[in-house]
Structures are given as C-alpha cells and as structure tokens.
Design an enzyme around this catalytic site. Structure first.
Site, PDB file in Angstrom:
ATOM      1  N   HIS A   9       0.862  -1.187   0.000  1.00  0.00           N
ATOM      2  CA  HIS A   9       0.000   0.000   0.000  1.00  0.00           C
ATOM      3  C   HIS A   9       0.892   1.228   0.000  1.00  0.00           C
ATOM      4  O   HIS A   9       1.799   1.355   0.828  1.00  0.00           O
ATOM      5  CB  HIS A   9      -0.900   0.024   1.232  1.00  0.00           C
TER       6      HIS A   9
ATOM      7  N   TYR B 228      -0.230  -2.995 -21.762  1.00  0.00           N
ATOM      8  CA  TYR B 228       0.371  -3.504 -20.529  1.00  0.00           C
ATOM      9  C   TYR B 228      -0.466  -3.176 -19.300  1.00  0.00           C
ATOM     10  O   TYR B 228      -0.429  -3.905 -18.309  1.00  0.00           O
ATOM     11  CB  TYR B 228       1.813  -3.004 -20.383  1.00  0.00           C
TER      12      TYR B 228
ATOM     13  N   HIS C 211       1.013   5.743  -1.002  1.00  0.00           N
ATOM     14  CA  HIS C 211       0.262   6.969  -1.260  1.00  0.00           C
ATOM     15  C   HIS C 211       0.816   7.610  -2.540  1.00  0.00           C
ATOM     16  O   HIS C 211       1.049   8.814  -2.593  1.00  0.00           O
ATOM     17  CB  HIS C 211       0.376   7.931  -0.072  1.00  0.00           C
TER      18      HIS C 211
END
Length: 224
Positions: A98, A125, A100
């Site tokens: 994860h 892609y 930002h």
C-alpha cells in the site's frame, strides 16, 4: 520470548526491506506513508505503524501469527486487518503493498474514470499487468470497514471471472497484491505510471477499442 529462527521468515523480512528501499528511492513512497506485508505460511510480516519504508530494519518488522496476535517486532501497521483479509480472500496473494503514490492520489482528487475502473484500458500492458481497479470510498486510515469493502470487491470480481490485483483507496492511494513481491511491484508500477500518463494527457485519450481488448485476451489471457 523471541520466536525460533525461521529461514522463510528471514527471507520475507529481507524482501520487504528491499521493496521498501526501492519504492522510496524511486519516489513511490514518502515520509511514513504506506505499508508492506508478506504471508509466510500461516503467519504474516508487516511493516510497523508509522515506519518510513525507505529505512526499514528487518528485525523491527511485525510478525503476526495465524490468529492475528503479534509475536515479534514493533507494533504492527494499523492496516493489518486489511492486509490479513486480502490474504484470506485471495488465496493467491502472498505479498501486499500500500502506497500513497502521487499520481494515483491525484487521480482520486481530480476524478477517476469510473468507480469500477479508476482508469480506462489505455495501454496493452495496463490491461495485461493490472486489469480492473475499483475505487474504495474514503474512510480514515486503519478503519476496519475498508477491509470489508475491499474483500467484497475481490469476491465479486472473482465470481465474475475477472479477478483483481489492486484497489484504489479514495484520497489514500493504491493497495496491490500478488503471489510474490515482483508481481505486486509490477502491478503498482504499471498502475501508477498509467495514472501519470492519463493525467499528463488531461484525461483525453480514448480507451483501447473492443477488438484490441479481445486480441489481448486471446493472445495473452488478459481479462477485461
């Protein structure tokens, strides 16, 4: 008491540190934003809360047992529940990232393509490496309701035979996963760079036409 030595856990520790260092060096993460985890057998390793991903120390990563109890390392990231639920819902997931990432957070502020697909299928892609990416409505960081929303999306897409590898949290950034670190990184990088392309072109380009999408499915087995 520290857990006994485990070569698989040690290898996963080193991989998480390597990925965090790489993400930081290339500008995909900043300050203490983001988290990384790996599944090792029935246990999980995850970066500590408020850890700077570019400066991780392997011995300080949080080791959590199958029941969610922490058994080693610094206090686990507040997104531990989300990571564990992804592993539980997608049996192929072994590594979760994860971040930002700037362009993906900017995309949520500027407006995504749709709530079911945050970006159109702009490049081959993107279709092959990323696929569908739904938007998850904003909740505060660490809110357990996010895990419910994400796992519902994973289950829904799996049932429709178009499994997902990523979601985008509104105002917080992407969560991606894969069978290993390299696969998860490939999804994150392609996702962030496609968001960058779309924003740089003022969101004007048309999606790939249906015949092109069908060809990618026939030749490469991609799902869209």
């Amino acid at each position: 008491m520290s857990p006994p030595p485990n070569p698989a856990v040690d290898e996963a520790r080193a991989e998480i540190v390597r990925v965090g260092t790489s993400l930081f060096a290339r500008g995909y993460v900043h300050a203490s934003a983001g988290n990384i985890s790996a599944r090792v057998g029935e246990s999980h390793l995850i970066t500590p809360t408020d850890a700077a991903l570019g400066f991780l120390r392997p011995e300080r990563l949080a080791l959590v047992d199958a029941g969610g109890e922490q058994i080693a390392g610094d206090r686990a990231s507040k997104t531990l529940t989300l990571h564990r639920r992804i592993y539980d819902t997608d049996p192929t997931a072994r590594f979760v990232i994860h971040t930002h990432s700037t362009h993906l957070v900017a995309l949520t502020l500027a407006g995504v393509w749709s709530r079911d697909d945050v970006l159109p299928p702009l490049t081959p892609y993107y279709v092959m490496k990323v696929g569908h990416v739904p938007l998850i409505p904003y909740h505060r960081p660490g809110d357990p309701r996010v895990a419910e929303l994400v796992t519902a999306r994973i289950a829904d897409r799996a049932a429709s035979d178009t499994p997902i590898r990523a979601v985008l949290l509104d105002r917080l950034g992407p969560v991606v996963w894969g069978p290993d670190a390299a696969s998860a990184l490939a999804v994150l990088e392609e996702l962030e760079e496609t968001a960058r392309l779309w924003l740089l072109t003022d969101r004007r380009p048309e999606p790939l036409p249906s015949p092109a999408l069908d060809e990618l499915k026939d030749v490469f087995g991609s799902s869209w």
